[in-house]
Structure formats: C-alpha cells, structure tokens
Scaffold this active site. Structure first.
Site, PDB file in Angstrom:
ATOM      1  N   GLU A 131      55.564  20.484  19.894  1.00  0.00           N
ATOM      2  CA  GLU A 131      54.753  20.315  18.868  1.00  0.00           C
ATOM      3  C   GLU A 131      53.445  21.119  18.841  1.00  0.00           C
ATOM      4  O   GLU A 131      53.582  21.979  19.993  1.00  0.00           O
ATOM      5  CB  GLU A 131      54.191  18.686  19.452  1.00  0.00           C
ATOM      6  CG  GLU A 131      55.193  17.652  19.316  1.00  0.00           C
ATOM      7  CD  GLU A 131      54.708  16.238  19.355  1.00  0.00           C
ATOM      8  OE1 GLU A 131      53.615  16.214  19.522  1.00  0.00           O
ATOM      9  OE2 GLU A 131      55.720  15.421  19.199  1.00  0.00           O
ATOM     10  N   SER A 136      55.535  22.968  27.313  1.00  0.00           N
ATOM     11  CA  SER A 136      56.112  22.685  28.545  1.00  0.00           C
ATOM     12  C   SER A 136      55.563  21.241  28.977  1.00  0.00           C
ATOM     13  O   SER A 136      56.517  20.405  29.549  1.00  0.00           O
ATOM     14  CB  SER A 136      55.112  23.423  29.453  1.00  0.00           C
ATOM     15  OG  SER A 136      54.979  24.741  29.010  1.00  0.00           O
ATOM     16  N   TRP A 160      58.394  24.653  16.215  1.00  0.00           N
ATOM     17  CA  TRP A 160      59.214  25.728  16.752  1.00  0.00           C
ATOM     18  C   TRP A 160      60.626  25.074  16.799  1.00  0.00           C
ATOM     19  O   TRP A 160      61.306  25.019  17.954  1.00  0.00           O
ATOM     20  CB  TRP A 160      59.027  25.829  18.414  1.00  0.00           C
ATOM     21  CG  TRP A 160      57.688  26.663  18.539  1.00  0.00           C
ATOM     22  CD1 TRP A 160      56.643  26.006  19.206  1.00  0.00           C
ATOM     23  CD2 TRP A 160      57.347  27.904  18.011  1.00  0.00           C
ATOM     24  NE1 TRP A 160      55.652  27.114  19.446  1.00  0.00           N
ATOM     25  CE2 TRP A 160      56.027  28.115  18.607  1.00  0.00           C
ATOM     26  CE3 TRP A 160      58.125  28.789  17.446  1.00  0.00           C
ATOM     27  CZ2 TRP A 160      55.165  29.489  18.554  1.00  0.00           C
ATOM     28  CZ3 TRP A 160      57.273  30.458  17.233  1.00  0.00           C
ATOM     29  CH2 TRP A 160      55.876  30.189  17.790  1.00  0.00           C
ATOM     30  N   GLU A 376      63.204  27.473  26.333  1.00  0.00           N
ATOM     31  CA  GLU A 376      63.743  26.461  27.301  1.00  0.00           C
ATOM     32  C   GLU A 376      63.112  26.261  28.506  1.00  0.00           C
ATOM     33  O   GLU A 376      63.774  26.182  29.633  1.00  0.00           O
ATOM     34  CB  GLU A 376      65.286  26.851  27.517  1.00  0.00           C
ATOM     35  CG  GLU A 376      66.329  27.133  26.456  1.00  0.00           C
ATOM     36  CD  GLU A 376      66.831  25.852  25.564  1.00  0.00           C
ATOM     37  OE1 GLU A 376      66.324  24.838  26.224  1.00  0.00           O
ATOM     38  OE2 GLU A 376      67.248  26.108  24.550  1.00  0.00           O
ATOM     39  N   THR A 378      59.061  28.184  30.427  1.00  0.00           N
ATOM     40  CA  THR A 378      58.701  29.271  30.643  1.00  0.00           C
ATOM     41  C   THR A 378      59.092  29.613  32.147  1.00  0.00           C
ATOM     42  O   THR A 378      59.586  28.859  32.723  1.00  0.00           O
ATOM     43  CB  THR A 378      57.216  29.546  30.627  1.00  0.00           C
ATOM     44  OG1 THR A 378      56.580  28.562  31.474  1.00  0.00           O
ATOM     45  CG2 THR A 378      56.817  29.160  29.181  1.00  0.00           C
ATOM     46  N   SER A 379      58.851  31.041  32.785  1.00  0.00           N
ATOM     47  CA  SER A 379      59.121  31.347  34.168  1.00  0.00           C
ATOM     48  C   SER A 379      58.399  30.484  35.044  1.00  0.00           C
ATOM     49  O   SER A 379      58.931  30.092  36.086  1.00  0.00           O
ATOM     50  CB  SER A 379      58.944  32.874  34.319  1.00  0.00           C
ATOM     51  OG  SER A 379      59.894  33.775  33.617  1.00  0.00           O
ATOM     52  N   GLU A 380      57.165  30.201  34.480  1.00  0.00           N
ATOM     53  CA  GLU A 380      56.178  29.156  35.613  1.00  0.00           C
ATOM     54  C   GLU A 380      57.027  27.754  35.676  1.00  0.00           C
ATOM     55  O   GLU A 380      56.911  27.293  36.673  1.00  0.00           O
ATOM     56  CB  GLU A 380      54.771  29.115  34.929  1.00  0.00           C
ATOM     57  CG  GLU A 380      54.068  30.230  35.030  1.00  0.00           C
ATOM     58  CD  GLU A 380      54.401  31.405  33.909  1.00  0.00           C
ATOM     59  OE1 GLU A 380      54.899  31.243  32.855  1.00  0.00           O
ATOM     60  OE2 GLU A 380      54.299  32.572  34.395  1.00  0.00           O
TER      61      GLU A 380
END
Ligand SMILES: Cc1cc2nc3c(=O)[nH]c(=O)nc-3n(C[C@H](O)[C@H](O)[C@H](O)COP(=O)(O)OP(=O)(O)OC[C@H]3O[C@@H](n4cnc5c(N)ncnc54)[C@H](O)[C@@H]3O)c2cc1C
Length: 398
Positions: A131, A136, A160, A376, A378-380
């Site tokens: 949204e 995340s 998105w 899908e 983030t790296s975090e």
C-alpha cells in the site's frame, strides 16, 4: 552459456524446456528488448509466444491443463527469460504466485474455476499486498474488507501491483475483523476478478495509469483504488478469512526464489556482455581482458554468478522436496540480488563510456538490477528472515 550456471541432475524434459526457452529468448527477446524497453512498450508478441509455449501453465498441475512442472523448472525458465529481458519474467511472475496460492490453498471449486484458464494464459494473475504507506510491514495493512450478506465490501488503496492493468485476477490482501489479537491474523486474501485495462474497470475498482519507473519497463505496475467494491464471500481464498497473511507469505516464498532466479539471469547477461566486450576493446596495445585488473573483475563476476545460481537452485529444490525453505529462499534472494547489482556495476565499468550509452544493453541492466534489491522483500527484510530462522534453529541451551 557454456560453463557458468549449469544445473546438475535435470531430467530430459527439464533440459528440453530450457533449451526451447533459451532459443526463444535468443531469437525473440534479446533482439527486441532494448527498443521495447526504451519505449516502455508492452511486449505483446513475446507474451503471445510464451502463451504458445505453455509457460503460463508451467507449474499448474496437469489435471488442470498445465505442465505440472516443479519450482526448480520454473526458476530456471525465469533465469533464462531474465537473461533476455527482466520485464518479460515480470509478466509471468505474479501469475505464477497467484496460481501457486490457488493450487496450494484454494477450494476445489476455486481450483476448477481458475486454474484451467490460468494454465492457458486466458486468466492472468497479479498479487497485491503493498500500500502507499507500507511494503515491508505487511501486517499493518489498512485496506479493509467488511462482510455484508454474501459479499465483502473492500475499501482502500493498494500500491505497486505488477501487471495491475493487464491482469484479470488479483489476489488482494485486506484487513477483516476476525477479532484476533495479532494483526496478521486479521488479514484475508481475496480472489478479485476484473477486466484488463485502466480507469474504473468494474464498479468500485479503479486502476489508475502505469507508474513511470526507472527500469522494469514494458510491464505495467499500477495502483488499485477500492471504493465500496463488492466481492462474493466465495472468493475468499480457501474460504478461510484470517488466513491471508500465511497464504500470501507462502506465495512470496516461491516468489523469492523467482526473484533470485531473475537476478541470476541479469548477472549472467551482464557477465556475457562484459567478457565479450573485454576481448574486443583494446587499450595500450592489447585487449582490455589482458589487463589483470579487468581479468580479475571477470573472475570475480563469474564466481558470483556461479554462487548465486547454486544457492537459487538449492532453495528451489528444498521447496520442491516439501521442506520449509524460508531461510534458504531468503539467503538465495539476498545473495543473488546483491551479487547481481555488483556484477552489473562491474560490467558497466568494463564498458567504459559506452556503458553509459543507450545503445548498449548494459545501460538497461543497470536500471533493472536495483529493483531486485527491493521486490519480494528488501535485503534488510531477507536478513531479518534469515536471522530469525537461524536463531530458531541454533537456540541456545545455556
Ligand atoms: C517495480 C515494483 C514492483 C512491485 N510489485 C509489487 C507487487 O506486484 N505486489 C506487491 O504487493 N508489492 C509490489 N512491490 C512493492 C514491494 O514489495 C515493496 O516496495 C517492498 O516490499 C518494500 O516496501 P516499501 O517500498 O514500502 O519500503 P519500506 O517498507 O518503507 O522500507 C523502506 C526502507 O526501510 C527498510 N526497512 C523497513 N523495515 C525495516 C526493518 N524492520 N528493519 C530494517 N530495515 C527496514 C527497508 O529495507 C527499506 O530500505 C513492488 C515494488 C516495486 C518497486
């Protein structure tokens, strides 16, 4: 690719599918990608070709008209396609996730109704969690669905949606009132049918135009605005309100392997372009590949391509064997996307000034690679998933 990113232990059928897709990518995708991407043009002919090859039904069980192939086959196909043009893999990715969710969790009626038409590509899937205020933090979803007789009424704004305009079926995650204390247990997945297109496509559901992106062009990414939109209660996935978070996460987990595969595809292409260019371009009387600084870059790039491919294959095989793969999928996605960004950057540097010209493919790859660090999860977020899984596994006995 003669040497890199090979996969041991494939069946004859898998090898045949991959050879067909590779031929298609070399002939129908790579020669057109640059022009289509620069024009932000939807790849109609390429999508028609993918339909013909049965790629929309690749993982859908044979009893529903698909090819019944594994996640590994799918991931390797995606790697081949992304090597040609990442946007094309985006066209099938959300479709594949939604088909997976229906296959795993749908009622018999939902499977009968959707899967055969998804297998042919007549029905095309998108999935919608994010949204404007959250990506995340999925459990914080604000879009609401309220029960009203035999229907739910959805209100809220989604952001998105890859394939938001071109899809005809959207798996939407919304908040329902299940009275659960944990926010994620109040989330429900809905299978929303709509016609393709933009504007108010059905009463109460508007798909505004395409979001203008830095890369990943051609494929449409949109918002979706729900305002008093009615969906029958029979279109709750598995007719199980409150289970949407787990169902979506199952979809995202296979999606992560797929994003890793895309990153591998782009990195392979970036390496191919670099190794070719480095042998053509001469400076100080010899090909730049003969300068050790460049040769070492090639060695490091190839090692990263190989490592990412092996981890991606491992994560896919684990899922196919029925085991939990959240940690391995997270690791594969993390390393493949980070390595992809690094390999692409090195290939760009090897191209010197020409890498900055729109005539060269590496310019497009440079704009595509960053998306894989975000999509899908983030790296975090991958590191959060990996560390949680490890701490569960290696729980201190002290
Ligand atoms: C081209 C494109 C296509 C997309 N397609 C889809 C789609 O089809 N469907 C869909 O539902 N979504 C889609 N997304 C959304 C995507 O999944 C989100 O953008 C992504 O999950 C990140 O969410 P965010 O953008 O809200 O960033 P935020 O969650 O706001 O994060 C911002 C930054 O904070 C960091 N961060 C956040 N929380 C933590 C934490 N707990 N610890 C440490 N760091 C943290 C993040 O890593 C990031 O660096 C798409 C996005 C893009 C760009």
């Amino acid at each position: 690719m003669a040497r890199l990113a090979q996969t041991a232990g494939l069946t004859d059928i898998q090898r045949e599918i991959l050879a067909t897709v590779r031929g298609f990518v070399d002939k129908e995708v790579i020669p057109h990608a640059q022009e289509l991407e620069h024009g932000d043009t939807y790849p109609e002919d390429i999508v028609a070709g993918m339909k013909e090859m049965g790629l929309f039904g690749l993982t859908i069980p044979e009893e529903y008209g698909g090819l019944g192939e594994s996640l590994l086959t799918y991931a390797l196909v995606v790697e081949e396609i992304a090597r040609g043009w990442m946007s094309v893999s985006g066209v099938i990715n959300t479709h594949f996730i939604v088909a997976h969710m229906i296959k795993q969790h749908g009622t018999p009626e939902q499977k009968e109704y959707f899967l055969p038409r998804m297998a042919t590509g007549e029905v095309r899937g998108a999935f919608s969690m994010s949204e404007p205020d959250l990506g995340s933090d999925v459990a914080a979803i604000k879009t609401r669905a309220k029960r009203d007789g035999d229907d739910y009424v959805i209100d809220g704004q989604k952001m998105w949606l890859t394939n938001g305009g071109t899809s005809t079926l959207v798996a939407v995650l919304a908040k329902t009132d299940e009275g659960a204390a944990k926010p994620h247990q109040n989330l429900t997945a809905f299978l929303v049918e709509k016609p393709a297109g933009f504007g108010e496509v059905v009463p109460g559901l508007t798909i505004p135009g395409k979001i203008d992106k830095m890369g990943y062009k051609g494929v449409d990414t949109t918002e979706a605005v729900f305002s008093g939109f009615r969906v029958p209660a029979s279109r709750v996935l598995a007719e199980a309100p409150g289970k949407g978070f787990a169902q979506m996460m199952d979809g995202v987990e296979v999606g992560r392997v797929n994003v890793a595969a895309r990153a591998c595809g782009i990195a392979i292409r970036a390496f191919e372009l670099a190794v070719e260019y480095a042998q053509q371009r001469r400076t100080f009387g010899k090909p730049i590949a003969e300068h050790q600084a460049i040769a070492f870059k090639l060695a490091e790039m190839a090692t990263k391509v190989e490592a990412a491919h092996l981890m991606m294959v491992n994560a896919a095989r684990l899922k196919d064997s029925g085991q939990r793969n959240d940690v391995e999928a997270g690791m594969a996605k993390l390393i493949a996307s980070e390595y992809c960004a690094e390999v692409t950057q090195e290939s760009f540097r090897i191209h010197g000034g020409y890498g900055y010209s729109k005539e060269y493919e590496i310019e497009r790859l440079m704009r595509e690679a960053p998306f894989l660090l975000i999509g899908e999860g983030t790296s975090e977020i991958q590191k959060t998933i990996i560390s949680r899984g490890l701490l569960r596994e290696y729980k201190s006995r002290g």
